[in-house]
Design an enzyme around this catalytic site. Sequence first.
Site, mmCIF file in Angstrom:
data_model
loop_
_atom_site.group_PDB
_atom_site.id
_atom_site.type_symbol
_atom_site.label_atom_id
_atom_site.label_comp_id
_atom_site.label_asym_id
_atom_site.label_seq_id
_atom_site.Cartn_x
_atom_site.Cartn_y
_atom_site.Cartn_z
ATOM 1 N N THR A 53 0.843 -1.257 0.025
ATOM 2 C CA THR A 53 0.015 0.261 -0.025
ATOM 3 C C THR A 53 0.850 1.158 -0.105
ATOM 4 O OG1 THR A 53 -1.908 -0.996 1.010
ATOM 5 C CG2 THR A 53 -1.691 1.218 1.366
ATOM 6 N N TYR A 66 -8.027 0.414 -4.519
ATOM 7 C CA TYR A 66 -6.445 0.848 -4.726
ATOM 8 C C TYR A 66 -5.669 -0.366 -5.108
ATOM 9 C CZ TYR A 66 -4.590 -0.395 -0.295
ATOM 10 O OH TYR A 66 -4.412 -1.452 0.782
ATOM 11 N N SER A 99 1.448 -7.321 -0.668
ATOM 12 C CA SER A 99 2.255 -8.341 0.171
ATOM 13 C C SER A 99 1.456 -9.620 0.221
ATOM 14 C CB SER A 99 2.692 -7.820 1.515
ATOM 15 O OG SER A 99 1.660 -7.664 2.294
ATOM 16 N N THR A 132 1.643 -4.137 4.214
ATOM 17 C CA THR A 132 1.569 -4.358 5.705
ATOM 18 C C THR A 132 0.920 -5.747 6.115
ATOM 19 O OG1 THR A 132 -0.569 -3.505 5.892
ATOM 20 C CG2 THR A 132 1.230 -1.773 6.440
ATOM 21 N N ASP A 133 0.156 -6.267 5.111
ATOM 22 C CA ASP A 133 -0.490 -7.484 5.512
ATOM 23 C C ASP A 133 0.682 -8.714 5.804
ATOM 24 O OD1 ASP A 133 -2.812 -6.397 4.816
ATOM 25 O OD2 ASP A 133 -3.101 -7.245 2.834
ATOM 26 N N LYS A 205 0.083 -7.623 12.850
ATOM 27 C CA LYS A 205 -0.729 -6.603 12.568
ATOM 28 C C LYS A 205 -2.025 -7.012 13.240
ATOM 29 C CE LYS A 205 -2.993 -4.744 8.335
ATOM 30 N NZ LYS A 205 -2.805 -4.410 6.929
ATOM 31 N N GLU A 325 -1.990 -28.408 28.637
ATOM 32 C CA GLU A 325 -3.050 -29.031 28.716
ATOM 33 C C GLU A 325 -2.851 -30.247 27.946
ATOM 34 O OE1 GLU A 325 -7.114 -27.237 28.201
ATOM 35 O OE2 GLU A 325 -5.699 -25.522 27.623
HETATM 36 C C1 SIN Z 1 -0.412 -5.232 1.473
HETATM 37 O O1 SIN Z 1 -0.034 -5.696 2.388
HETATM 38 O O2 SIN Z 1 0.449 -5.092 0.309
HETATM 39 C C2 SIN Z 1 -1.524 -4.279 1.375
HETATM 40 C C3 SIN Z 1 -2.123 -3.724 2.585
HETATM 41 C C4 SIN Z 1 -1.086 -2.671 3.035
HETATM 42 O O3 SIN Z 1 0.081 -2.773 2.576
HETATM 43 O O4 SIN Z 1 -1.244 -2.147 3.947
#
Ligand code: SIN
Length: 371
Positions: A53, A66, A99, A132-133, A205, A325
């Site tokens: 992103t 996007y 990602s 971020t994913d 995340k 457990e």
């Molecule tokens: C991605 O992980 O490429 C899309 C989402 C992001 O970067 O926040």
Amino acid sequence: MGRRRWLCSVVTGLCLASAMVSATFAAQTAPEAPMSTATHSRPRVLILATGGTIAGKADARSAIGYDAGGVSGQDLIAGVPGLDKLATLHVEQIANIGSQNMNDGVWFALAKRIKAAFAAHEADAVVVTHGTDTMEETAFFLQTVLKSPYPVVVTGAMRPSTAISADGPANLYEAVKVAVAPQAKGRGVMVVLNDTIHAARWVTKVSTTDVQTFHSINAGPIGYVDPASVRFLAPAVQAKAAVPDLSHAEGKLPRVEIIYGHSNMDARQIDHAIEDGARGIVLAGIGDGNASDEALAGLDRAVAKGLLVVRASRVGSGLVNRNVEVSDDTHGYVVSYDLNPQKARILLQVLIAGGVTDVHAVQAAFGQGLY
Ligand code: SIN
């Protein structure tokens, strides 16, 4: 201002623009002595762009629909005022993907490039731009396979580069600022977003939309970065873990499946993973890594067939300890301790790829990084 050359990316096979941007170094981030014997007045930061992103494009009024990975790394740094004052920057485009499509090929290419840059004293630190994913997974993979005192900082954004109040420029600026901070040395791979600095082992995340999406739930952030300072909350600790030799992995990690625990769980997915040739299974178990009797019986069949089984938890915080457990000694399982299922999977893949398959050695490796 700088020199520009063209490179062929190992991953995409495309020739991509690469540039050297030189500028005056800001006094408040004065570096330690540079790595090479040559005289450098500024720290040198290699920026490896992979997409996400942070490189996404959309209508400025909306972040909906996007395209993650539409802007080059070179354009990203050009959009960050003052970045070239922090360091001498060299940008390479390793990939330009969302990602969700991150893969072993890009991981191995990143690791190879970072190792080469540090070995040749080309860079004092590396910043990786990334979606971020799966950022936590790439950061953890790099943490697992790199052994260098020089900082590697992974950053990204929750809003595309064209959005109103895009967070990417500030995150990239802060990532470079952390990377060149003298006190960042010896801390391995870090994730920097929204003023917080996280260790690759603990970061995860937690929000699909919030710009403060990264948290280190069991540990807290290791530091903060803001316009005034880079502050770490504790001294750097030397990582204990031995770096596995992946020279025979040929750019591909062995198959390890994550199986998600739930009520009414049977063993069909576990049996399918066994039949399908997985080398290991990570249970994203309920509670402290538990599963139904049927599922545990399936995991026992996996162990009997020579698969490595790691019990992790779907809960998101707390540790999965041995023999609480579930009797791991009896079943022949490994526990993930503080590693979430997606990181447990990576560690198990790397260990198997490096020839570490004895259950006790695998368990010991999961404990490395805990004190
Ligand atoms: C991605 O992980 O490429 C899309 C989402 C992001 O970067 O926040």
